[in-house]
Design a protein around this motif. Structure first.
Motif, mmCIF file in Angstrom:
data_model
loop_
_atom_site.group_PDB
_atom_site.id
_atom_site.type_symbol
_atom_site.label_atom_id
_atom_site.label_comp_id
_atom_site.label_asym_id
_atom_site.label_seq_id
_atom_site.Cartn_x
_atom_site.Cartn_y
_atom_site.Cartn_z
ATOM 1 N N MET A 1 0.852 -1.195 0.000
ATOM 2 C CA MET A 1 0.000 0.000 0.000
ATOM 3 C C MET A 1 0.888 1.245 0.000
ATOM 4 N N LYS A 2 0.609 2.144 -0.940
ATOM 5 C CA LYS A 2 1.376 3.374 -1.073
ATOM 6 C C LYS A 2 0.817 4.443 -0.132
ATOM 7 N N PRO A 3 1.616 4.993 0.804
ATOM 8 C CA PRO A 3 1.085 5.979 1.748
ATOM 9 C C PRO A 3 0.854 7.332 1.094
ATOM 10 N N VAL A 4 -0.224 7.991 1.487
ATOM 11 C CA VAL A 4 -0.533 9.322 0.974
ATOM 12 C C VAL A 4 -1.366 10.070 2.002
ATOM 13 N N THR A 5 -1.107 11.358 2.139
ATOM 14 C CA THR A 5 -1.957 12.253 2.932
ATOM 15 C C THR A 5 -2.801 13.061 1.965
ATOM 16 N N VAL A 6 -4.108 12.977 2.099
ATOM 17 C CA VAL A 6 -5.038 13.680 1.213
ATOM 18 C C VAL A 6 -5.755 14.758 2.015
ATOM 19 N N ILE A 7 -5.624 15.995 1.592
ATOM 20 C CA ILE A 7 -6.240 17.137 2.284
ATOM 21 C C ILE A 7 -7.398 17.639 1.435
ATOM 22 N N VAL A 8 -8.600 17.572 2.001
ATOM 23 C CA VAL A 8 -9.816 17.945 1.283
ATOM 24 C C VAL A 8 -10.387 19.212 1.903
ATOM 25 N N ASN A 9 -10.807 20.135 1.056
ATOM 26 C CA ASN A 9 -11.430 21.368 1.518
ATOM 27 C C ASN A 9 -12.874 21.098 1.906
ATOM 28 N N PHE A 84 3.382 15.908 -5.238
ATOM 29 C CA PHE A 84 2.099 16.537 -4.939
ATOM 30 C C PHE A 84 1.048 15.952 -5.875
ATOM 31 N N GLY A 85 -0.061 15.484 -5.311
ATOM 32 C CA GLY A 85 -1.148 14.936 -6.101
ATOM 33 C C GLY A 85 -2.342 15.858 -6.124
ATOM 34 N N VAL A 86 -3.114 15.796 -7.213
ATOM 35 C CA VAL A 86 -4.262 16.688 -7.403
ATOM 36 C C VAL A 86 -5.523 15.861 -7.615
ATOM 37 N N LEU A 87 -6.532 16.118 -6.778
ATOM 38 C CA LEU A 87 -7.876 15.572 -6.972
ATOM 39 C C LEU A 87 -8.781 16.749 -7.324
ATOM 40 N N PRO A 88 -9.094 16.948 -8.598
ATOM 41 C CA PRO A 88 -9.834 18.140 -9.028
ATOM 42 C C PRO A 88 -11.320 18.059 -8.663
ATOM 43 N N ASN A 111 -4.482 7.979 -10.478
ATOM 44 C CA ASN A 111 -3.262 8.707 -10.836
ATOM 45 C C ASN A 111 -2.341 8.883 -9.636
ATOM 46 N N LEU A 112 -2.913 8.999 -8.427
ATOM 47 C CA LEU A 112 -2.077 9.094 -7.231
ATOM 48 C C LEU A 112 -1.250 7.826 -7.046
ATOM 49 N N ALA A 113 -1.817 6.704 -7.453
ATOM 50 C CA ALA A 113 -1.136 5.420 -7.283
ATOM 51 C C ALA A 113 -0.165 5.123 -8.414
ATOM 52 N N THR A 114 -0.465 5.562 -9.628
ATOM 53 C CA THR A 114 0.308 5.130 -10.798
ATOM 54 C C THR A 114 0.997 6.266 -11.544
ATOM 55 N N GLY A 115 0.723 7.506 -11.163
ATOM 56 C CA GLY A 115 1.270 8.634 -11.913
ATOM 57 C C GLY A 115 2.771 8.769 -11.781
ATOM 58 N N ARG A 116 3.332 9.553 -12.701
ATOM 59 C CA ARG A 116 4.771 9.800 -12.684
ATOM 60 C C ARG A 116 5.027 11.243 -12.246
ATOM 61 N N PRO A 117 6.109 11.485 -11.501
ATOM 62 C CA PRO A 117 6.388 12.844 -11.033
ATOM 63 C C PRO A 117 7.045 13.684 -12.127
ATOM 64 N N VAL A 118 6.574 14.916 -12.273
ATOM 65 C CA VAL A 118 7.215 15.884 -13.160
ATOM 66 C C VAL A 118 7.382 17.185 -12.387
ATOM 67 N N GLN A 119 8.382 17.944 -12.779
ATOM 68 C CA GLN A 119 8.624 19.234 -12.141
ATOM 69 C C GLN A 119 8.005 20.339 -12.982
ATOM 70 N N VAL A 120 7.178 21.158 -12.339
ATOM 71 C CA VAL A 120 6.514 22.248 -13.045
ATOM 72 C C VAL A 120 6.868 23.577 -12.391
ATOM 73 N N ASP A 121 6.691 24.639 -13.170
ATOM 74 C CA ASP A 121 7.021 25.985 -12.704
ATOM 75 C C ASP A 121 5.920 26.527 -11.797
ATOM 76 N N LEU A 293 2.328 14.769 -9.617
ATOM 77 C CA LEU A 293 2.047 13.491 -10.260
ATOM 78 C C LEU A 293 1.102 13.706 -11.440
ATOM 79 N N VAL A 294 1.522 13.263 -12.616
ATOM 80 C CA VAL A 294 0.683 13.332 -13.812
ATOM 81 C C VAL A 294 0.545 11.923 -14.372
ATOM 82 N N PRO A 295 -0.451 11.676 -15.211
ATOM 83 C CA PRO A 295 -0.658 10.321 -15.730
ATOM 84 C C PRO A 295 0.544 9.791 -16.501
#
Length: 304
Positions: A1-9, A84-88, A111-121, A293-295
């Motif tokens: 199991m991959k650990p993740v903290t998910v913060i929801v508004n 950083f993961g995004v749940l839109p 995508n949180l489980a399988t996505g690949r990390p990229v660096q964005v501006d 994390l992007v697909p």
């Protein structure tokens, strides 16, 4: 199991209550994620939750909400090196769309489980970051007026926005400013200034989108003197996250620039959130500061 903290508004309206969070927990578990889900009410709580997650050694932190929520959590994640993961879960979800992150919640969870990390501006103005854009003049004035009407009069978001846009049209406000861009000093008088994290598409069906978020430049769009009808169009385009055609703007790109006025303070919008700042405003690009994390894609890689 991959650990993740998910913060929801939790304060973002319907779809973020405890029942929705229980359903989200199930989706996270089914995707192979060992999730700690935090319901936060407002920006300060979201920022605090993200800081605690990093202090406790989180290996992945995700945010669930609209662009304002994504911005709040990302402001802590910048330069951390932690993905950083995004749940839109918002209405417009510009950041997710421009990165190709699925808008379907189930697919976004996977995508949180399988996505690949990229660096964005990341863009920054006087220490405050923005992932999408910042603006001065018309747009922050309308947002502030809209929020007052929602709070005091109980109007819905879009009804309040329409009334706020109409009030701005009657005022026909202009902002006199001095720009320092690429070593050149420019004077402009305009109702609307838009600053993008990287360049926005200005023509065709993709108007208001970005092809890349890793070119290391800010894009500066200064509205030329529009008619009142043109001003109204700017207002609604801004509320919907769109821009007009290129002929309606002076367009410049630079890694940083300064904006100054004779005013003692300015309303500044960053990813739809309005704050009061004291000029001069220093805008700068922070290249590759956020790992997202992007697909994953087969037979190659997509661009961030």
């Amino acid at each position: 199991m991959k650990p993740v903290t998910v913060i929801v508004n939790a304060g973002a309206g319907t779809g973020h209550d405890e029942a929705a969070c229980d359903a989200l927990r199930t989706q996270l578990t089914d995707a192979g994620l060992d999730a700690v889900l935090v319901r936060a009410d407002g920006g300060d709580q979201m920022i605090g939750a993200a800081r605690r997650a990093l202090e406790q050694g989180a290996r992945l932190v995700a945010a669930g909400g609209g662009d304002g929520t994504i911005n709040a959590v990302a402001s802590v994640m910048v330069d951390s090196g932690v993905p950083f993961g995004v749940l839109p879960l918002g209405t417009l979800n510009h950041f997710a769309k421009d990165l190709g992150i699925p808008l379907d919640l189930g697919a976004a969870v996977r995508n949180l489980a399988t996505g690949r990390p990229v660096q964005v501006d990341v863009g920054e103005v006087n220490g405050r970051i923005f992932l999408n854009n910042s603006s001065l003049g018309l747009y922050p004035d309308i947002v502030r007026d809209r929020e007052k009407q929602q709070r005091r009069l109980g109007r819905g978001k879009w009804t309040a926005a329409a009334w706020a846009a109409f009030a701005a049209l009657r005022r026909y406000p202009f902002l006199s400013m001095r720009l320092t861009v690429n070593g050149e000093r420019l004077a402009r008088r305009t109702p609307f200034v838009f600053i993008g994290n990287n360049a926005y598409t200005m023509q065709g069906l993709a108007i208001g989108e970005r092809a890349r978020l890793d070119e290391g430049v800010l894009s500066l769009y200064v509205a030329q003197r529009p008619t009142r009808l043109g001003l109204l169009r700017f207002a609604f385009d801004a509320l919907l996250g769109r821009l007009g055609q290129e002929r309606d703007f002076d367009v410049l790109t630079a890694p940083e620039f300064d904006i100054d006025t004779h005013r003692h303070h300015l309303l500044v919008a960053t990813d739809g959130e309005v704050t009061e700042m004291h000029p001069p405003l220093h805008y700068r690009m922070r290249p590759g500061a956020l790992t997202v994390l992007v697909p994953a894609v087969e037979n190659g890689t997509n661009q961030p």
